[in-house]
Design an enzyme around this catalytic site. Structure first.
Site, PDB file in Angstrom:
ATOM      1  CE1 TYR A  13      -6.301  -7.013  -6.477  1.00  0.00           C
ATOM      2  CE2 TYR A  13      -6.621  -8.132  -4.398  1.00  0.00           C
ATOM      3  CZ  TYR A  13      -6.346  -6.990  -5.105  1.00  0.00           C
ATOM      4  OH  TYR A  13      -6.116  -5.821  -4.439  1.00  0.00           O
ATOM      5  CG  HIS A  57      -4.759   0.603  -3.859  1.00  0.00           C
ATOM      6  ND1 HIS A  57      -4.030   0.667  -2.694  1.00  0.00           N
ATOM      7  CD2 HIS A  57      -5.730  -0.321  -3.630  1.00  0.00           C
ATOM      8  CE1 HIS A  57      -4.548  -0.156  -1.796  1.00  0.00           C
ATOM      9  NE2 HIS A  57      -5.571  -0.768  -2.342  1.00  0.00           N
ATOM     10  CG  HIS A  82      -6.147  -8.825   1.449  1.00  0.00           C
ATOM     11  ND1 HIS A  82      -6.309  -9.246   0.146  1.00  0.00           N
ATOM     12  CD2 HIS A  82      -5.967  -7.471   1.379  1.00  0.00           C
ATOM     13  CE1 HIS A  82      -6.235  -8.207  -0.669  1.00  0.00           C
ATOM     14  NE2 HIS A  82      -6.039  -7.135   0.056  1.00  0.00           N
ATOM     15  NE  ARG A 104      -3.522  -2.228   2.841  1.00  0.00           N
ATOM     16  CZ  ARG A 104      -3.233  -3.355   3.491  1.00  0.00           C
ATOM     17  NH1 ARG A 104      -2.025  -3.490   4.025  1.00  0.00           N
ATOM     18  NH2 ARG A 104      -4.102  -4.324   3.607  1.00  0.00           N
ATOM     19  NE  ARG A 132      -2.967  -3.635  -1.289  1.00  0.00           N
ATOM     20  CZ  ARG A 132      -2.455  -4.433  -0.361  1.00  0.00           C
ATOM     21  NH1 ARG A 132      -1.153  -4.571  -0.290  1.00  0.00           N
ATOM     22  NH2 ARG A 132      -3.240  -5.084   0.487  1.00  0.00           N
ATOM     23  CE  LYS A 187      -6.166  -0.769   4.880  1.00  0.00           C
ATOM     24  NZ  LYS A 187      -7.475  -1.029   4.213  1.00  0.00           N
TER      25      LYS A 187
END
Length: 308
Positions: free
Chosen positions: A288, A253, A279, A155, A256, A179
């Site tokens: 994806y 992004h 994730h 990110r 990414r 995150k």
């Protein structure tokens, strides 16, 4: 005014006086609820106590389907209208005007799933080449930044948050703080290692020299020697995209998304890609796989003689 219209005005007055809602918000709610009241009138409803959950659900279906005088609303527009209706009925229940909130169980429509934007490998290579114009400290930094964004699927906040100490070039890995302050160690490819090494030797020292205060450990620094911002990273990509003559909206992004899509196209397991991307749920990563399936359909449509 009908009893329903008076009830609507009572809620709007409450929002204006008690909640301090803006003029634009009130106008939007009034417009949405006027449409709701008109629909209820066609169903023979004139009192708030006559409204049932089926009427709210019917109104939502009518919004989505439209009629001769009203075009169908997209999921996002219908959901926004339903927000006003739900707020209205919640107010009526709290005020005791109705026995219960008849709209609470009516869920807004889900917006269509937007597939991540990924670009082809050839376009990625053009973008990376366009990032490094000349051999200046800034161009070395820009190339290294884009190589990292695509090379590890970071990110933008993760990339600009990297410190030099996070790199282990001898073992081709980098420590990333994602995150929720979750740390992951990612493998780094040869191209990214070479670009980062060149930047560390010939680019970063020249930029850090311009720092007015003692330089921190930031890997990517700006022209003043401070940590590169997310906005600056966006600008770097936009400039590179223009030089590469790449049309469409490109962002950090995008790289990414391309990283994940190209891994899956190359045969990577979705669980591995989940770990690489950081994730929390594999469901997020599985979107994806839809990109890859779409690419297969496009190739089939173009290549197979009986596809059309």
């Amino acid at each position: 005014m009908s009893p329903l219209e008076r009830a609507v005005q009572g809620w709007l007055n409450h929002l204006r006086v008690e909640r301090g809602s803006s003029v634009h918000t009130l106008a939007a709610y009034e417009r949405d609820l006027r449409r709701y009241v008109d629909y209820l009138a066609t169903q023979g409803i004139a009192e708030v106590r006559e409204v049932a959950e089926t009427h709210v659900a019917g109104f939502l279906a009518w919004l989505r389907e439209g009629d001769d005088d009203h075009r169908p609303l997209a999921a996002t527009s219908a959901a926004r209208t339903l927000v006003a209706v739900r707020g209205f009925h919640r107010f009526l229940a709290l005020e005791g005007d109705t026995e219960h909130d008849v709209a609470s169980a009516v869920q807004p429509p889900s917006p269509p799933m937007r597939l991540p934007k990924a670009i082809a490998l050839e376009q990625v290579e053009r973008l990376l080449s366009a990032a490094s114009v000349g051999d200046t400290p800034a161009s070395l930094r820009d190339r290294a930044l884009l190589e990292v964004l695509y090379g590890i699927g970071a990110r933008v906040s993760e990339a600009v948050g990297l410190d030099v100490d996070d790199l282990d070039l001898d073992h081709a890995s980098v420590r990333v703080l994602g995150k929720g302050d979750k740390e992951r160690v990612l493998p780094v490819g040869r191209f990214a290692i070479e670009s980062v090494s060149a930047y560390l030797v010939r680019g970063r020292p020249a930029l850090v020299e311009k720092a007015k205060a003692a330089p921190g450990g930031a890997l990517f620094v700006n022209q003043r020697g401070g940590r590169l911002s997310r906005q600056s990273a966006w600008t770097i990509i936009q400039r590179a995209a223009e030089r590469a003559d790449l049309t469409g909206h490109l962002s950090p992004h995008t790289l990414r998304h391309s990283y994940a899509t190209h891994l899956l196209d190359g045969g990577a397991d979705v669980r591995v890609v989940q770990e690489l991307l950081g994730h929390a749920s594999v469901t997020t990563t599985q979107i994806y796989t839809m990109v890859s399936a779409q690419q297969l359909r496009e190739v089939f449509a173009q290549a197979h003689p009986r596809a059309r």
